[in-house]
Design an enzyme around this catalytic site. Structure first.
Site, PDB file in Angstrom:
ATOM      1  N   ASP A  53       0.851  -1.191   0.000  1.00 31.35           N
ATOM      2  CA  ASP A  53       0.000   0.000   0.000  1.00 31.35           C
ATOM      3  C   ASP A  53       0.891   1.247   0.000  1.00 31.35           C
ATOM      4  O   ASP A  53       2.025   1.226   0.489  1.00 31.35           O
ATOM      5  CB  ASP A  53      -0.907  -0.004   1.231  1.00 31.35           C
ATOM      6  N   ILE A 330      16.360 -44.159 -23.321  1.00 26.55           N
ATOM      7  CA  ILE A 330      15.871 -44.539 -24.649  1.00 26.55           C
ATOM      8  C   ILE A 330      15.826 -46.057 -24.743  1.00 26.55           C
ATOM      9  O   ILE A 330      16.836 -46.736 -24.512  1.00 26.55           O
ATOM     10  CB  ILE A 330      16.771 -43.956 -25.753  1.00 26.55           C
ATOM     11  N   GLU A 372      22.539 -43.059 -23.002  1.00 25.42           N
ATOM     12  CA  GLU A 372      21.241 -42.723 -23.601  1.00 25.42           C
ATOM     13  C   GLU A 372      20.238 -42.262 -22.563  1.00 25.42           C
ATOM     14  O   GLU A 372      19.028 -42.311 -22.784  1.00 25.42           O
ATOM     15  CB  GLU A 372      20.679 -43.944 -24.358  1.00 25.42           C
TER      16      GLU A 372
END
Length: 455
Positions: A53, A330, A372
């Site tokens: 404020d 993977i 991977e």
């Protein structure tokens, strides 16, 4: 998306009202009743956002804002100044003091929710940028904060059929920004916006040729504009469409007729947010120290991951926030190398990294874990949300085949993913956190692959 919000107001009824509204949206709220108390609380508790404020005893809001923005330890905390309705002088003075945003009394619930959510996202990006800066300093890298604080050369696109309104926006912004492009045709603007690498898109909600919500959604769905802030122009009375616009991807809104000081404040905020995001990506893909990057996939390597995870865990504990980690492997990667050669395997790793990075937040950490395997660290994320992200990544990788070796091979690929959420027991030994995710990964492998497994 959680945040700790400091509400500063000397009127108890105002404090209670704001506290109730914010807690209803599951924010953590702390309160101060004057400027001096606010300064003490900021130093001790480091809130994510400050609702400040202006008219207060001992020290007014302008003084508090200026001191906080001039202090290196608190300058990064977004401040929303609460002003009297249509008090342009206060807004201009607030901008000069360093305020990031404004709310006018009486405070509208839609405006409060939109501003807090927008600034919470900004603060998350700032925190991650600062955290990565600390990690880079520890291992001899560089930070992107200097770039992120420069906004004068921003590239802004304005889409508006109202020629007078578009000209008004141009005249206000040209004093502060180098490049402002005005387009009246939303169909043309979609093409230009995607190709133009803009720092901000300002768009009206109403067009004769298309729906403004549809245009916003189209921008958000494209990879090129997925992270570009969108600021929409809305009529005061158009609340239902305004909420929809925020849901489909708009970052913030301005009501018309436009208030010039508010336009400047909102544009400054969104351009800064885009620059912070860009700086994070610069750290990710263009870090000066090659020792932190995997030379093949161009994402962070295991060395950087090990160093940065410690900082992320420490930050999450201090802020009492959730933290999740996923490990992706993977499936049958060896067969790709055996059948098509290591060049095809290398190309697959690069394309996998690209698909993962396009489907995580800029504040998440992506690294090549080894061979991977990739790892993604997701701050402020519980295991259920992490599972949803992982499932999206798994599906995107599985559905679209990969083209390898100059388009001579099209190969379908899947990944298995394990997810763990940080527990208190992990704090003494962060390796346990990683081991748990790794255990779920192998469970996914052993139960058929191409799946996500967690606790």
């Amino acid at each position: 998306m959680t945040a700790k919000i400091l509400v500063v107001d000397d009127v108890s009824s105002n404090v209670k009202l704001l506290e109730a509204r914010l807690k209803a949206e599951y924010y953590t709220v702390i309160v101060a009743h004057d400027g001096e108390e606010a300064m003490d609380l900021v130093a001790k508790q480091q809130p994510d956002i400050i609702l400040l404020d202006i008219m207060m005893p001992k020290m007014n809001g302008f003084e508090v804002c200026k001191k906080l923005k001039n202090d290196p330890l608190t300058t990064h905390i977004p401040i929303i100044m609460v002003t009297a309705l249509h008090d342009t002088h206060d807004k201009v003075q607030g901008i000069n003091a360093g305020a990031d945003d404004f709310l006018t009394k009486p405070i509208d619930e839609t405006a409060l929710s939109a501003r807090i959510k927008s600034l919470t996202r900004l603060k998350m990006v700032i925190d991650e940028l600062r955290l990565r800066g600390e990690t880079n300093a520890e291992i001899g890298g560089v930070s992107g904060m200097d770039y992120s604080n420069q906004i004068f050369d921003a590239n802004i696109l304005v889409i508006d059929e109202d020629v007078f309104q578009a000209e008004q926006i141009y005249n206000v912004l040209k004093q502060r920004f180098r490049s402002i492009k005005i387009l009246n045709d939303p169909i043309e603007a979609l093409k230009v916006g995607i190709e133009g690498n803009y720092n901000l898109i300002i768009s009206d909600m109403q067009f004769s040729k298309t729906d403004g919500l549809r245009l916003c959604s189209e921008f958000r769905s494209k990879v090129e504009t997925r992270y570009t802030p969108i600021l929409i122009l809305s009529e005061d009375y158009d609340r239902s469409n305004l909420v929809k616009a925020l849901d489909v991807g708009a970052n913030d809104y301005l009501t018309v007729p436009l208030d010039e000081s508010e336009l400047i404040a909102r544009v400054n905020l969104q351009v800064k947010r885009k620059r912070y995001q860009d700086a994070l990506r610069m750290n990710l893909f263009n870090n000066a120290e090659m020792s932190v990057k995997d030379p093949l996939t161009n994402c962070y390597n295991r060395r950087y991951f090990d160093a940065h995870l410690k900082n992320i865990v420490k930050d999450s504990v201090e802020k009492d926030r959730r933290l999740s980690l996923m490990i992706l492997d993977i499936d049958y990667f060896k067969k790709v190398n055996d059948d098509f050669g290591h060049s095809a395997g290398d190309e697959l790793l690069k394309q996998i990294q690209k698909r993962i990075s396009e489907n995580i937040r800029v504040t998440d950490l992506l690294a090549r874990f080894g061979g991977e395997e990739f790892v993604v660290v997701m701050p402020d994320t519980n295991v259920l949300d992490a599972f949803a992200v992982a499932e999206r990544i798994r599906e995107i990788i599985a559905i679209e085949p990969f083209t390898l070796l100059d388009k001579s091979i099209t190969h379908s690929v899947t990944v298995s993913i394990g997810i763990a959420e940080m527990q208190k027991s992990d704090l003494d030994n962060i390796k346990k956190f990683i081991i748990r995710a790794d255990r779920y990964l192998y469970k996914a492998k052993n139960s058929g692959r191409n799946r996500v497994v967690t606790s």
